[in-house]
Design an enzyme around this catalytic site. Structure first.
Site, PDB file in Angstrom:
ATOM      1  N   GLY A  39     -54.405  84.364  18.294  1.00 55.18           N
ATOM      2  CA  GLY A  39     -55.413  84.542  17.252  1.00 55.18           C
ATOM      3  C   GLY A  39     -54.737  84.721  15.907  1.00 55.18           C
ATOM      4  CB  SER A  41     -51.937  87.330  10.714  1.00 57.20           C
ATOM      5  OG  SER A  41     -51.400  88.548  10.254  1.00 57.20           O
ATOM      6  N   GLY A  42     -53.980  89.724  11.991  1.00 51.69           N
ATOM      7  CA  GLY A  42     -55.009  90.697  11.658  1.00 51.69           C
ATOM      8  C   GLY A  42     -56.222  90.662  12.564  1.00 51.69           C
ATOM      9  CB  SER A  43     -57.339  88.335  15.221  1.00 52.53           C
ATOM     10  OG  SER A  43     -56.154  88.203  15.989  1.00 52.53           O
ATOM     11  N   GLY A  44     -56.265  91.474  15.704  1.00 49.22           N
ATOM     12  CA  GLY A  44     -56.228  92.617  16.615  1.00 49.22           C
ATOM     13  C   GLY A  44     -55.464  92.369  17.901  1.00 49.22           C
ATOM     14  CE  LYS A  45     -51.849  87.528  17.193  1.00 42.97           C
ATOM     15  NZ  LYS A  45     -52.466  87.773  15.858  1.00 42.97           N
ATOM     16  CB  SER A  46     -50.209  93.951  18.085  1.00 43.28           C
ATOM     17  OG  SER A  46     -49.404  92.819  17.838  1.00 43.28           O
ATOM     18  CB  SER A 113     -49.206  81.128  20.128  1.00 41.10           C
ATOM     19  OG  SER A 113     -50.245  81.994  20.516  1.00 41.10           O
TER      20      SER A 113
END
Length: 204
Positions: A39, A41-46, A113
């Site tokens: 997703g 950057s800033g979408s909340g993946k980590s 990715s």
């Protein structure tokens, strides 16, 4: 880059291990697979990957989180953000993820990715049900409002080149196993959605 990698691998012979993936899964008491969070950057993946890792840990599921920024501090510190380097970044992570799966563990990867072909390359490395693509879907406006690292602002100013969503494309997954809309769901709801999928598919 690809030609160099191939030429360096010419005189290498695969050595079979005495302990199999199935042996390790049996010892750990659960399946092993990759949860691939993709997703903007800033979408909340980590955040989501780490929250799910904590939940899995509490349920005695051995796991490890591979985070994009963290990996670029070590394994991939020689790579930039050109299309070629992004592809190599994901290729390496795919191979590392495969090793974790072979070790009988669950690996959670949090990487933008952006390219479908790169994500497919990793999927093709693994067996059926070993690659679960989790599309962390969030409108770019919301991601830019969050901008936890100040990257969007720098991208808008032209300080950061080839920034996904601004000056470089993001190709949405076509058939992800799971879609999480982080602008409409709480972190708790998102975690439950993923855990429910894993249990319904007998992965944990």
């Amino acid at each position: 880059m690809e030609g160099n990698l191939l030429s360096k691998s010419t005189n290498v012979v695969w050595h079979e291990q005495s302990i199999t993936k199935e042996d390790r899964r049996s010892q750990n008491g659960h399946n092993s697979f990759v949860l691939w969070f993709t997703g903007l950057s800033g979408s909340g993946k980590s955040t989501l990957a780490n929250a799910i890792a904590s939940r899995l840990y509490s349920e005695k599921v051995r796991n490890y989180v591979l985070d994009g920024d963290n990996v670029r501090h070590g394994l991939n510190k020689d790579l930039g953000f050109s299309e070629e380097d992004r592809t190599e970044n994901i290729r390496r992570i795919g191979e590392v993820s495969k090793l974790f799966v072979d070790a009988g563990q669950v690996v959670l990867t949090a990487f933008i990715s952006p390219f479908q072909a790169d994500r497919k390359l990793v999927r093709d490395l693994l067996a059926e049900k070993e690659f679960i693509e989790v599309y962390v879907k969030c409108p770019i406006d919301t991601c830019e409002e969050r901008d936890p690292k100040g990257l969007y602002e720098k991208a808008r100013q032209g300080i950061i080149k080839d920034f996904t969503g601004i000056s470089s494309p993001y190709e949405e997954p076509e058939n992800p196993e799971i879609v999480i809309e982080t602008n409409n769901s709480t972190i708790e709801e998102s975690v439950e959605q993923v855990i429910k999928y894993l249990k319904e598919n007998d992965l944990i």
